[in-house]
Enzyme design. Structure first.
Site, PDB file in Angstrom:
ATOM      1  N   HIS A   1       0.845  -1.205   0.000  1.00 52.85           N
ATOM      2  CA  HIS A   1       0.000   0.000   0.000  1.00 52.85           C
ATOM      3  C   HIS A   1       0.876   1.249   0.000  1.00 52.85           C
ATOM      4  O   HIS A   1       0.631   2.198  -0.758  1.00 52.85           O
ATOM      5  CB  HIS A   1      -0.901  -0.028   1.240  1.00 52.85           C
ATOM      6  N   GLU A   2       1.909   1.256   0.840  1.00 48.63           N
ATOM      7  CA  GLU A   2       2.799   2.421   0.912  1.00 48.63           C
ATOM      8  C   GLU A   2       3.643   2.559  -0.353  1.00 48.63           C
ATOM      9  O   GLU A   2       3.869   3.675  -0.839  1.00 48.63           O
ATOM     10  CB  GLU A   2       3.702   2.322   2.149  1.00 48.63           C
TER      11      GLU A   2
ATOM     12  N   HIS B   1       1.563   4.250  -2.877  1.00 49.45           N
ATOM     13  CA  HIS B   1       1.521   5.705  -2.680  1.00 49.45           C
ATOM     14  C   HIS B   1       2.707   6.360  -3.390  1.00 49.45           C
ATOM     15  O   HIS B   1       2.562   7.381  -4.068  1.00 49.45           O
ATOM     16  CB  HIS B   1       1.586   6.047  -1.188  1.00 49.45           C
TER      17      HIS B   1
ATOM     18  N   GLU C   1      -6.316   6.934  -1.120  1.00 49.30           N
ATOM     19  CA  GLU C   1      -6.246   5.717  -0.311  1.00 49.30           C
ATOM     20  C   GLU C   1      -6.869   4.533  -1.047  1.00 49.30           C
ATOM     21  O   GLU C   1      -6.343   3.422  -0.999  1.00 49.30           O
ATOM     22  CB  GLU C   1      -6.948   5.927   1.033  1.00 49.30           C
TER      23      GLU C   1
END
Length: 292
Positions: free
Chosen positions: A139-140, A143, A221
């Site tokens: 997930h990071e 980003h 997100e």
């Protein structure tokens, strides 16, 4: 203390640049053009300074430690996971850090896709399975790969600029009208009215503007969750989000929340939340809405 010093230095630098631009162009500071220049400098100045110093400030705020050489099996696994996922995402290997916190969390920051930082909490490493932790790290990484740090900085800069410009423009008109009506200010308006009105309007417009920036943050997100699902699989990401429901309330500073996996749930309204509710994120993954 360091943040106060950086804030003062940034504002001093902006004022110097503002004065230099006006001097070179001959534009009056009270003109519409002057207000636009000032609003742009202040609106983007702080945002870009924060972006450029984001890694240092983030590590300092959470007491994070960058892993130079892995000291144990967990750190070695963490480095290898970040290395593998960053290669899959097509970005340079980020710096990897660990910080002490009981909550399950992680964040990414950095001014460029190929000069980023990924940090995870000790709570995450202790409480999550390897599959769940992989999903959070992915997930990071998403980003970073999506350029979300720069995107949010640009959005914040634009919003700040409009808030400052509109507030000062209305305040200038109000000061001119009320000051001249009272026979004060010799045609230039009452400075006390100007500063009072501009401060109130910046506060009000700033609150309204935060709705815009938080909407973009929540939107990013969903895409970061989808990016994680593409890297490690949808079920792993869903399992990670379900695990977050059992986590402590995040302790990270407010300015870091936008790029943490787990946002604060206590908010006056979802409009002011940096992260969507976990149930909505899980539903979005199951429906595949952002995986297309």
């Amino acid at each position: 203390m360091m943040r106060i010093a950086l804030f003062l230095l940034t504002n001093l630098a902006v004022m110097l640049v503002f004065g230099l631009v006006l001097s070179l162009t001959g534009i009056q500071s009270s003109s519409v053009q002057g207000l636009m220049i000032m609003a742009g400098l202040f609106g983007f100045g702080g945002s870009f300074v924060s972006l450029l110093m984001s890694k240092w400030m983030a590590l300092r705020s959470v007491g994070g430690e960058v892993i130079e050489q892995p000291r144990n099996e967990t750190e070695n696994w963490l480095l290898e996971t970040v290395r593998r996922q960053s290669q899959q995402a097509g970005i340079a290997m980020p710096q990897v850090a660990i910080y002490h916190a009981p909550d399950i969390n992680a964040f990414a920051t950095g001014a460029r896709r190929n000069a980023s930082l990924v940090a995870v909490s000790t709570g995450l490493l202790q409480s999550m399975s390897r599959d769940e932790a992989e999903a959070v790290i992915a997930h990071e990484i998403s980003h970073v790969a999506n350029g979300d740090m720069v995107t949010m900085t640009l959005i914040q800069g634009i919003v700040n600029t409009f808030v400052i410009f509109i507030s000062r423009l209305i305040a200038q008109a109000a000061a001119g009208f009320l000051g001249n009506r009272d026979g004060e200010g010799e045609g230039n308006g009452n400075p006390m009215i100007y500063f009072g009105v501009s401060m109130v309007l910046e506060l009000v417009f700033g609150i309204l503007a935060s709705i815009i920036t938080m909407w973009f943050s929540r939107h990013r997100e969903f895409y970061a969750d989808a990016g994680s699902a593409k890297l490690v699989g949808r079920e792993k990401m869903i399992a990670a989000l379900q695990r977050l429901k059992t986590s402590y309330e995040p302790q990270e500073a407010g300015n870091m929340m936008a790029f943490c996996i787990n946002g604060k749930s206590k908010s006056f309204s979802e409009l002011f939340m940096s992260h969507p509710p976990l149930d909505k994120r899980i539903e979005a993954l199951r429906s595949g809405q952002y995986l297309k």
